[in-house]
Design a protein around this motif. Structure first.
Motif, short mmCIF file in Angstrom:
data_model
loop_
_atom_site.label_atom_id
_atom_site.label_comp_id
_atom_site.label_asym_id
_atom_site.label_seq_id
_atom_site.Cartn_x
_atom_site.Cartn_y
_atom_site.Cartn_z
N GLY A 1 49.41 -30.27 37.30
CA GLY A 1 51.19 -30.36 37.79
C GLY A 1 50.88 -31.23 39.38
N VAL A 2 50.17 -32.10 39.28
CA VAL A 2 49.73 -32.87 40.73
C VAL A 2 50.46 -34.35 40.24
N ILE A 3 51.45 -34.99 41.08
CA ILE A 3 51.74 -36.21 40.99
C ILE A 3 51.57 -37.14 42.13
N ASP A 4 50.74 -38.35 42.13
CA ASP A 4 50.59 -39.09 43.45
C ASP A 4 50.05 -38.07 44.32
N GLY A 5 49.05 -37.22 44.12
CA GLY A 5 48.56 -36.54 45.16
C GLY A 5 49.32 -35.31 45.79
N LYS A 6 50.63 -35.17 45.39
CA LYS A 6 51.45 -34.13 45.68
C LYS A 6 51.56 -33.10 44.33
N PRO A 7 51.32 -31.79 44.93
CA PRO A 7 51.58 -30.66 44.02
C PRO A 7 53.12 -30.44 43.67
N VAL A 8 53.31 -30.51 42.53
CA VAL A 8 54.72 -30.22 42.04
C VAL A 8 54.85 -28.67 41.71
N LEU A 9 53.58 -27.95 41.34
CA LEU A 9 53.64 -26.68 41.14
C LEU A 9 52.57 -25.84 41.86
N PRO A 10 52.86 -24.38 42.02
CA PRO A 10 51.88 -23.87 42.90
C PRO A 10 50.41 -24.02 42.43
N PRO A 11 49.43 -24.06 43.32
CA PRO A 11 48.01 -24.14 42.73
C PRO A 11 47.83 -23.45 41.42
N ASP A 12 48.05 -22.24 41.44
CA ASP A 12 47.45 -21.05 40.29
C ASP A 12 48.65 -21.33 39.20
N TRP A 13 49.75 -21.96 39.16
CA TRP A 13 50.70 -21.89 38.12
C TRP A 13 50.35 -22.21 36.75
N ILE A 14 49.64 -23.21 36.60
CA ILE A 14 49.25 -23.37 35.11
C ILE A 14 48.35 -22.55 34.60
N GLU A 15 47.47 -22.07 35.52
CA GLU A 15 46.53 -20.83 35.10
C GLU A 15 47.05 -19.72 34.57
N SER A 16 48.05 -19.09 35.48
CA SER A 16 48.87 -18.08 35.13
C SER A 16 49.89 -18.38 33.86
N ALA A 17 50.38 -19.41 33.79
CA ALA A 17 51.30 -19.82 32.87
C ALA A 17 50.66 -19.76 31.45
N GLY A 18 49.14 -20.09 31.44
CA GLY A 18 48.31 -20.03 30.07
C GLY A 18 47.72 -18.85 29.94
N ARG A 19 47.69 -17.86 30.80
CA ARG A 19 47.06 -16.35 30.54
C ARG A 19 48.14 -15.59 29.75
N ARG A 20 47.51 -14.55 28.76
CA ARG A 20 48.25 -13.80 28.03
C ARG A 20 48.92 -12.53 28.73
N ALA A 21 49.97 -12.76 29.16
CA ALA A 21 50.71 -11.56 29.39
C ALA A 21 50.97 -10.61 28.55
N PHE A 22 51.13 -10.97 27.20
CA PHE A 22 51.19 -10.12 26.12
C PHE A 22 50.24 -10.86 25.06
N ALA A 23 49.41 -9.97 24.34
CA ALA A 23 48.51 -10.36 23.38
C ALA A 23 48.87 -9.67 22.06
N PHE A 24 48.68 -10.26 20.98
CA PHE A 24 49.01 -9.94 19.58
C PHE A 24 48.41 -10.63 18.82
N ASP A 25 48.56 -10.21 17.56
CA ASP A 25 47.72 -10.62 16.51
C ASP A 25 48.54 -11.90 15.65
N ALA A 26 47.74 -12.86 15.47
CA ALA A 26 48.16 -14.42 15.15
C ALA A 26 49.01 -14.30 13.76
N GLU A 27 48.75 -13.33 13.01
CA GLU A 27 49.65 -13.05 11.61
C GLU A 27 50.93 -12.60 12.03
#
Length: 385
Positions: free
Chosen positions: A283-309
């Motif tokens: 989330g960095v463009i031309d050296g400038k962070p557009v998002l909070p530093p932990d945003w993408i890590e948090s966005a890609g973490r399972r808030a809810f887990a479930f069966d793939a089926e």
């Protein structure tokens, strides 16, 4: 009918209320002509384009119970209109079919949910949103006194508002199809009125339930918090400074109305890929962070887990409006086979735009589309990951 009208050329498009019920033939036409069917607002590109270098082309081979298949077979078997694979910011595979071309915008379907959710991170970084634990009604006074009043921004992001909603695409009376009809009829304020009348079913944050309406509310919230419409905010924060190649668009609930944050945006294939590159760059463009530093890590973490089926994609969890692949990658997923797969560990982005048959047409289709997708994705990773 005006019997004196001159016979001039006209383009026929399906009715907006039928958008989720189209035959495969109509899908391929409608998905690349969304701006003829619905009101839209442009997401403007900037003056420069982020170059994507071209690397050695890959030729992944995958196996199903029907034999071995390559790229061309995958496109035919999975009704793929656009396919893009990026490794280390280099294009290693790019294909078009079913009338899609390089400059045409294809319907994102619900992939746009994940992109809209990223704007929440941008608004948080700018201080327009104070906290993900703020109540929705702090930003949208029109939702005070209804089921959304006590719902937090975080619960909208994770599809856990607790509001009762039917996402049944085959039922014309379901909430999602009533929403779709309102969009097709371009009713001012129609979607928010629908959301106000929904009832609570679970306590907020306690239960995952996929709800396209939640992301509509989320988009309204971002607009209210920033004082800007979603299209302009997307353009100013990501689209223009990153260097997208083409203008995109959000669909609107009515002419000049609120953007639909959760479905039907129009984006060109390579620009979906560039959004994936934006995430690979944290989330960095031309050296400038557009998002909070932990945003993408948090966005890609399972808030809810479930069966793939239990879901069409085969995800094993859900984060900040991103589905989580069994291999822990983030995936934006849309109706009828749209997906933006972002594997930050392997630095791989895969974009798939499709016309997967829906009921009743899918009943005669003999390809397991979920298994086909994952077999191809795994073959790509095996060759380049």
């Amino acid at each position: 009918m005006d019997h004196d009208a001159v016979a001039s050329p006209k383009f026929h498009v399906p009715a907006g209320e039928d958008f989720l019920l189209l035959s495969p033939t109509a899908q391929a036409y409608a998905y690349r002509n969304v701006d003829r069917m619905f009101a839209t607002r442009p997401i403007r590109r900037g003056k420069t384009v982020l170059p994507l270098q071209r690397g050695r082309e890959i030729s992944p081979q995958y196996q199903t119970d029907q034999g071995a298949h390559g790229v061309d077979a995958y496109i035919d078997r999975a009704n793929v209109a656009g396919l893009l694979v990026i490794k280390n910011e280099q294009i290693v595979l790019e294909r078009y079919s079913l009338g899609l071309e390089e400059n045409l915008r294809w319907s994102s379907m619900s992939m746009i949910k994940s992109l809209t959710s990223t704007l929440v991170g941008a608004a948080l970084q700018q201080g327009a949103i104070s906290s993900l634990d703020d109540a929705v009604s702090r930003y949208i006074p029109a939702l005070r006194g209804c089921a959304y009043d006590a719902v937090t921004v975080r619960s909208l992001l994770t599809m856990s508002s607790g509001v009762r909603w039917s996402e049944d695409y085959t039922d014309r009376n379901s909430d999602v199809n009533r929403y779709s009809k309102s969009l097709g009829d371009k009713v001012p304020g129609g979607v928010l009125a629908l959301m106000r009348n929904l009832k609570a079913e679970h306590p907020p944050a306690s239960h995952f339930s996929y709800n396209t309406g939640d992301t509509y509310v989320l988009g309204c919230l971002v607009s209210a918090a920033t004082g800007k419409n979603l299209a302009d905010f997307m353009s100013e924060t990501i689209w223009s400074p990153l260097g997208m190649e083409f203008d995109a668009f959000y669909t609107l609930e009515s002419e000049n109305g609120q953007e639909i944050g959760g479905s039907r945006a129009g984006i060109a294939l390579r620009d979906f890929g560039r959004f994936g590159v934006f995430l690979l760059r944290n989330g960095v463009i031309d050296g400038k962070p557009v998002l909070p530093p932990d945003w993408i890590e948090s966005a890609g973490r399972r808030a809810f887990a479930f069966d793939a089926e239990t879901n069409r994609y085969g995800a094993t969890g859900y984060g900040y409006s991103w589905w989580i692949d069994p291999d822990d990658s983030m995936v934006a997923v849309g109706f009828a086979g749209q997906s933006l797969y972002v594997n930050r560990k392997a630095r791989v982005v895969i974009v798939t735009l499709s016309c997967q048959p829906q009921p009743p047409y899918s009943e005669s289709y003999r390809v397991d589309l979920k298994a086909e997708y994952h077999a191809f994705k795994n073959a790509v990773l095996a060759e380049i990951g």
